[in-house]
Motif scaffolding. Sequence first.
Motif, PDB file in Angstrom:
ATOM      1  N   ARG A   8      45.293  44.428  34.706  1.00 44.32           N
ATOM      2  CA  ARG A   8      46.736  44.355  34.856  1.00 44.32           C
ATOM      3  C   ARG A   8      47.718  43.026  35.726  1.00 44.32           C
ATOM      4  O   ARG A   8      48.478  42.863  35.551  1.00 44.32           O
ATOM      5  CB  ARG A   8      46.516  45.491  35.263  1.00 44.32           C
ATOM      6  N   TYR A   9      46.481  43.145  37.132  1.00 48.22           N
ATOM      7  CA  TYR A   9      47.528  42.368  37.925  1.00 48.22           C
ATOM      8  C   TYR A   9      47.500  40.547  37.400  1.00 48.22           C
ATOM      9  O   TYR A   9      48.686  40.134  37.789  1.00 48.22           O
ATOM     10  CB  TYR A   9      46.341  42.208  39.302  1.00 48.22           C
ATOM     11  N   GLN A  10      46.654  40.073  36.255  1.00 48.76           N
ATOM     12  CA  GLN A  10      46.751  39.151  36.197  1.00 48.76           C
ATOM     13  C   GLN A  10      47.767  39.302  34.951  1.00 48.76           C
ATOM     14  O   GLN A  10      48.709  37.792  34.642  1.00 48.76           O
ATOM     15  CB  GLN A  10      45.777  38.729  34.889  1.00 48.76           C
ATOM     16  N   MET A  13      51.003  38.542  37.571  1.00 46.93           N
ATOM     17  CA  MET A  13      51.163  37.470  37.879  1.00 46.93           C
ATOM     18  C   MET A  13      51.457  36.475  37.132  1.00 46.93           C
ATOM     19  O   MET A  13      52.824  35.594  37.463  1.00 46.93           O
ATOM     20  CB  MET A  13      49.699  37.002  38.463  1.00 46.93           C
ATOM     21  N   LEU A  82      46.314  43.435  47.206  1.00 48.25           N
ATOM     22  CA  LEU A  82      45.859  43.269  45.817  1.00 48.25           C
ATOM     23  C   LEU A  82      45.118  43.917  46.002  1.00 48.25           C
ATOM     24  O   LEU A  82      44.457  44.574  44.714  1.00 48.25           O
ATOM     25  CB  LEU A  82      46.081  42.236  45.046  1.00 48.25           C
TER      26      LEU A  82
END
Length: 98
Positions: A8-10, A13, A82
């Motif tokens: 999700r964070y990738q 970003m 994060l």
Amino acid sequence: MEDNLVLRYQELMKESSRVPLFDLRKLNESLPVPKMTDCSTEILVLGAKDDFIVDAEGLNETGRFYNVKPICIEGVAHDMMLDCSWGEGANVTLSWLN
């Protein structure tokens, strides 16, 4: 961190990182930075123990540059805000501010 959160964070970003944050060539041209003199601003130097972006020597070097003892937190990532353990960094920062 669970794999689904990493993915999700990738994705988040990836959308925000189309422009480089900084040019390493320009950064290298400005090194070494002159030592600060008579700085009245208090500075917190905070890092993560197993950070592979800013390693222990980089953290210690930054502390020496600002003439403060760096604080190193175990079990958090470079981007502490994060990390699932983001509260560790927040607690250290809050304590320092108080």
